[in-house]
Design a protein around this motif. Sequence first.
Motif, PDB file in Angstrom:
ATOM      1  N   SER A 159       0.845  -1.204   0.000  1.00 46.44           N
ATOM      2  CA  SER A 159       0.000   0.000   0.000  1.00 46.44           C
ATOM      3  C   SER A 159       0.876   1.248   0.000  1.00 46.44           C
ATOM      4  O   SER A 159       0.629   2.201  -0.743  1.00 46.44           O
ATOM      5  N   GLY A 160       1.911   1.235   0.838  1.00 45.81           N
ATOM      6  CA  GLY A 160       2.778   2.407   0.955  1.00 45.81           C
ATOM      7  C   GLY A 160       3.514   2.720  -0.326  1.00 45.81           C
ATOM      8  O   GLY A 160       3.708   3.894  -0.673  1.00 45.81           O
ATOM      9  N   SER A 161       3.881   1.663  -1.058  1.00 42.76           N
ATOM     10  CA  SER A 161       4.677   1.915  -2.263  1.00 42.76           C
ATOM     11  C   SER A 161       3.856   2.569  -3.370  1.00 42.76           C
ATOM     12  O   SER A 161       4.405   3.032  -4.361  1.00 42.76           O
ATOM     13  N   LEU A 162       2.528   2.619  -3.195  1.00 42.75           N
ATOM     14  CA  LEU A 162       1.694   3.291  -4.202  1.00 42.75           C
ATOM     15  C   LEU A 162       1.851   4.806  -4.146  1.00 42.75           C
ATOM     16  O   LEU A 162       1.668   5.500  -5.141  1.00 42.75           O
ATOM     17  N   ILE A 163       2.193   5.314  -2.941  1.00 39.87           N
ATOM     18  CA  ILE A 163       2.202   6.762  -2.736  1.00 39.87           C
ATOM     19  C   ILE A 163       3.129   7.464  -3.730  1.00 39.87           C
ATOM     20  O   ILE A 163       2.739   8.419  -4.403  1.00 39.87           O
ATOM     21  N   GLY A 164       4.371   6.950  -3.831  1.00 37.78           N
ATOM     22  CA  GLY A 164       5.346   7.579  -4.724  1.00 37.78           C
ATOM     23  C   GLY A 164       4.837   7.638  -6.148  1.00 37.78           C
ATOM     24  O   GLY A 164       5.022   8.639  -6.858  1.00 37.78           O
ATOM     25  N   SER A 165       4.155   6.569  -6.558  1.00 37.41           N
ATOM     26  CA  SER A 165       3.648   6.489  -7.918  1.00 37.41           C
ATOM     27  C   SER A 165       2.562   7.525  -8.175  1.00 37.41           C
ATOM     28  O   SER A 165       2.569   8.207  -9.196  1.00 37.41           O
ATOM     29  N   PHE A 166       1.625   7.622  -7.228  1.00 39.87           N
ATOM     30  CA  PHE A 166       0.524   8.576  -7.431  1.00 39.87           C
ATOM     31  C   PHE A 166       1.024  10.021  -7.358  1.00 39.87           C
ATOM     32  O   PHE A 166       0.548  10.886  -8.103  1.00 39.87           O
ATOM     33  N   ALA A 167       2.020  10.270  -6.490  1.00 46.96           N
ATOM     34  CA  ALA A 167       2.601  11.614  -6.424  1.00 46.96           C
ATOM     35  C   ALA A 167       3.267  11.958  -7.756  1.00 46.96           C
ATOM     36  O   ALA A 167       3.087  13.064  -8.288  1.00 46.96           O
ATOM     37  N   SER A 168       4.002  10.986  -8.315  1.00 39.25           N
ATOM     38  CA  SER A 168       4.675  11.237  -9.596  1.00 39.25           C
ATOM     39  C   SER A 168       3.660  11.511 -10.698  1.00 39.25           C
ATOM     40  O   SER A 168       3.914  12.283 -11.619  1.00 39.25           O
ATOM     41  N   MET A 169       2.496  10.858 -10.599  1.00 38.81           N
ATOM     42  CA  MET A 169       1.432  11.062 -11.580  1.00 38.81           C
ATOM     43  C   MET A 169       0.996  12.533 -11.599  1.00 38.81           C
ATOM     44  O   MET A 169       0.851  13.135 -12.661  1.00 38.81           O
ATOM     45  N   VAL A 170       0.818  13.096 -10.402  1.00 36.70           N
ATOM     46  CA  VAL A 170       0.434  14.513 -10.305  1.00 36.70           C
ATOM     47  C   VAL A 170       1.546  15.384 -10.870  1.00 36.70           C
ATOM     48  O   VAL A 170       1.289  16.361 -11.598  1.00 36.70           O
ATOM     49  N   VAL A 171       2.817  15.019 -10.553  1.00 34.59           N
ATOM     50  CA  VAL A 171       3.952  15.792 -11.070  1.00 34.59           C
ATOM     51  C   VAL A 171       3.943  15.785 -12.596  1.00 34.59           C
ATOM     52  O   VAL A 171       4.234  16.805 -13.232  1.00 34.59           O
ATOM     53  N   PHE A 172       3.560  14.636 -13.197  1.00 31.08           N
ATOM     54  CA  PHE A 172       3.521  14.560 -14.663  1.00 31.08           C
ATOM     55  C   PHE A 172       2.498  15.532 -15.249  1.00 31.08           C
ATOM     56  O   PHE A 172       2.755  16.156 -16.273  1.00 31.08           O
ATOM     57  N   ILE A 173       1.335  15.660 -14.601  1.00 34.74           N
ATOM     58  CA  ILE A 173       0.331  16.611 -15.084  1.00 34.74           C
ATOM     59  C   ILE A 173       0.927  18.021 -15.070  1.00 34.74           C
ATOM     60  O   ILE A 173       0.785  18.793 -16.025  1.00 34.74           O
ATOM     61  N   LEU A 174       1.651  18.351 -13.978  1.00 37.23           N
ATOM     62  CA  LEU A 174       2.271  19.671 -13.880  1.00 37.23           C
ATOM     63  C   LEU A 174       3.358  19.847 -14.946  1.00 37.23           C
ATOM     64  O   LEU A 174       3.518  20.932 -15.506  1.00 37.23           O
ATOM     65  N   LEU A 175       4.111  18.759 -15.225  1.00 35.61           N
ATOM     66  CA  LEU A 175       5.165  18.834 -16.248  1.00 35.61           C
ATOM     67  C   LEU A 175       4.570  19.175 -17.607  1.00 35.61           C
ATOM     68  O   LEU A 175       5.104  20.012 -18.344  1.00 35.61           O
ATOM     69  N   ILE A 176       3.443  18.494 -17.943  1.00 39.92           N
ATOM     70  CA  ILE A 176       2.794  18.753 -19.232  1.00 39.92           C
ATOM     71  C   ILE A 176       2.325  20.203 -19.292  1.00 39.92           C
ATOM     72  O   ILE A 176       2.525  20.902 -20.289  1.00 39.92           O
ATOM     73  N   LEU A 177       1.737  20.671 -18.170  1.00 38.23           N
ATOM     74  CA  LEU A 177       1.252  22.056 -18.129  1.00 38.23           C
ATOM     75  C   LEU A 177       2.406  23.039 -18.284  1.00 38.23           C
ATOM     76  O   LEU A 177       2.295  24.039 -19.018  1.00 38.23           O
ATOM     77  N   LEU A 178       3.548  22.761 -17.623  1.00 37.18           N
ATOM     78  CA  LEU A 178       4.706  23.647 -17.710  1.00 37.18           C
ATOM     79  C   LEU A 178       5.220  23.735 -19.142  1.00 37.18           C
ATOM     80  O   LEU A 178       5.466  24.843 -19.653  1.00 37.18           O
ATOM     81  N   SER A 179       5.384  22.567 -19.797  1.00 36.65           N
ATOM     82  CA  SER A 179       5.881  22.565 -21.172  1.00 36.65           C
ATOM     83  C   SER A 179       4.932  23.326 -22.086  1.00 36.65           C
ATOM     84  O   SER A 179       5.356  24.098 -22.939  1.00 36.65           O
ATOM     85  N   ALA A 180       3.616  23.113 -21.879  1.00 38.53           N
ATOM     86  CA  ALA A 180       2.629  23.797 -22.726  1.00 38.53           C
ATOM     87  C   ALA A 180       2.691  25.302 -22.499  1.00 38.53           C
ATOM     88  O   ALA A 180       2.611  26.093 -23.446  1.00 38.53           O
ATOM     89  N   SER A 181       2.857  25.740 -21.232  1.00 39.47           N
ATOM     90  CA  SER A 181       2.958  27.164 -20.937  1.00 39.47           C
ATOM     91  C   SER A 181       4.178  27.761 -21.612  1.00 39.47           C
ATOM     92  O   SER A 181       4.125  28.854 -22.181  1.00 39.47           O
ATOM     93  N   ALA A 182       5.294  27.033 -21.564  1.00 38.28           N
ATOM     94  CA  ALA A 182       6.526  27.523 -22.190  1.00 38.28           C
ATOM     95  C   ALA A 182       6.326  27.661 -23.691  1.00 38.28           C
ATOM     96  O   ALA A 182       6.786  28.638 -24.309  1.00 38.28           O
ATOM     97  N   LEU A 183       5.615  26.701 -24.299  1.00 41.65           N
ATOM     98  CA  LEU A 183       5.345  26.783 -25.736  1.00 41.65           C
ATOM     99  C   LEU A 183       4.453  27.973 -26.055  1.00 41.65           C
ATOM    100  O   LEU A 183       4.642  28.668 -27.053  1.00 41.65           O
ATOM    101  N   ALA A 184       3.456  28.214 -25.191  1.00 42.36           N
ATOM    102  CA  ALA A 184       2.510  29.300 -25.435  1.00 42.36           C
ATOM    103  C   ALA A 184       3.196  30.655 -25.331  1.00 42.36           C
ATOM    104  O   ALA A 184       2.836  31.603 -26.007  1.00 42.36           O
ATOM    105  N   ARG A 185       4.204  30.742 -24.442  1.00 42.00           N
ATOM    106  CA  ARG A 185       4.833  32.018 -24.155  1.00 42.00           C
ATOM    107  C   ARG A 185       5.969  32.325 -25.124  1.00 42.00           C
ATOM    108  O   ARG A 185       6.448  33.453 -25.203  1.00 42.00           O
ATOM    109  N   ARG A 186       6.412  31.295 -25.822  1.00 40.93           N
ATOM    110  CA  ARG A 186       7.582  31.433 -26.703  1.00 40.93           C
ATOM    111  C   ARG A 186       7.421  32.602 -27.675  1.00 40.93           C
ATOM    112  O   ARG A 186       6.415  32.773 -28.306  1.00 40.93           O
TER     113      ARG A 186
END
Lengths: 186, 186
Positions: A159-186
């Motif tokens: 059960s505990g080992s799921l935490i890191g995975s789900f946290a990384s999942m949220v980080v991935f959403i933020l990564l996609i948003l960051l890259s898209a923002s950088a593209l929009a601002r270019r």
Amino acid sequence: MKEEVVVIEGTSKAAMHGGAINKGYSIMDLIFRVVAIIGTLGSAISMGTTNETLPFFTQFIRFKAQYDDLPTFTFFVVANSVVCAYLVLSIPVSIVHIINSRARISRLILIFFDAAMMALLTAGASAAAAIVYLAHKGNARANWFAICQQFNSFCERTSGSLIGSFASMVVFILLILLSASALARR
Amino acid sequence: MKEEVVVIEGTSKAAMHGGAINKGYSIMDLIFRVVAIIGTLGSAISMGTTNETLPFFTQFIRFKAQYDDLPTFTFFVVANSVVCAYLVLSIPVSIVHIINSRARISRLILIFFDAAMMALLTAGASAAAAIVYLAHKGNARANWFAICQQFNSFCERTSGSLIGSFASMVVFILLILLSASALARR
């Protein structure tokens, strides 16, 4: 003549300002990637090293639970390892984006792979979560028993080992948003 | 004087060309959204209407299997319904993008929600897949039996309903890539 110069200066200042913001985005991108590496690596290791041997045994059977008794947990370890490897490989690209904040094609490629890897990570994490839930609660209708009553520490560990995975999942959403923002601002 | 005019014409032609490509992207975006709506709606309905009553019964028990006997399948139906509703709501935004191909903020918001909804859909689909796998194969180590030997049509129906979900997942990756490309070309 003078007006023209002013205009050009204004444009270049705006471009420099945009570049500085994009550089900030790229640095955050790098930090998020490191966070996601730690999360996925931690998940993979903590799931991969899970095993429990019960203190009692019969003449023929030793009660032992290991992560690869359940194929879904094996998939979880593989998915986390693959995503972790991808993130390590993407770090140089992220560093290039800090230096050259106007990159376009490489950002697009990164968004595509980020989305695909997020899907892989989410698939592994939620499949494992479904099995962990079953192990905790069981299912009376399907006659599946809750194995957590016997294998207590095994269940806690998985059960505990799921935490890191789900946290990384949220980080991935933020990564996609960051890259898209950088593209929009270019 | 003449050169200047030529330069301006060239720029506006390039901008128009970029606008036309972006309009093409937006139209594809709309088509993909409709495809994903069909996929998620089909999955939700086909899972939600699954039940099977076996032709034999004892004095006390009728053998009956329904999708909500397994909480994971309920989550699958809910996740698909939520994603389907989001997609329907995002269609007007997609139409606005066809008309105004230079939109930036709305595209960014759409990328963020697309990524989040993709995570939700993937979570539902792969959790259900883990349970379907268990229902087909069982697990000897955990003493979970393969219920598909009894509930045959139930198992086929639930397995089939995963297809729409996984197809929509791939469509979501393409949607994110399309929006990012449109942002990069803007």
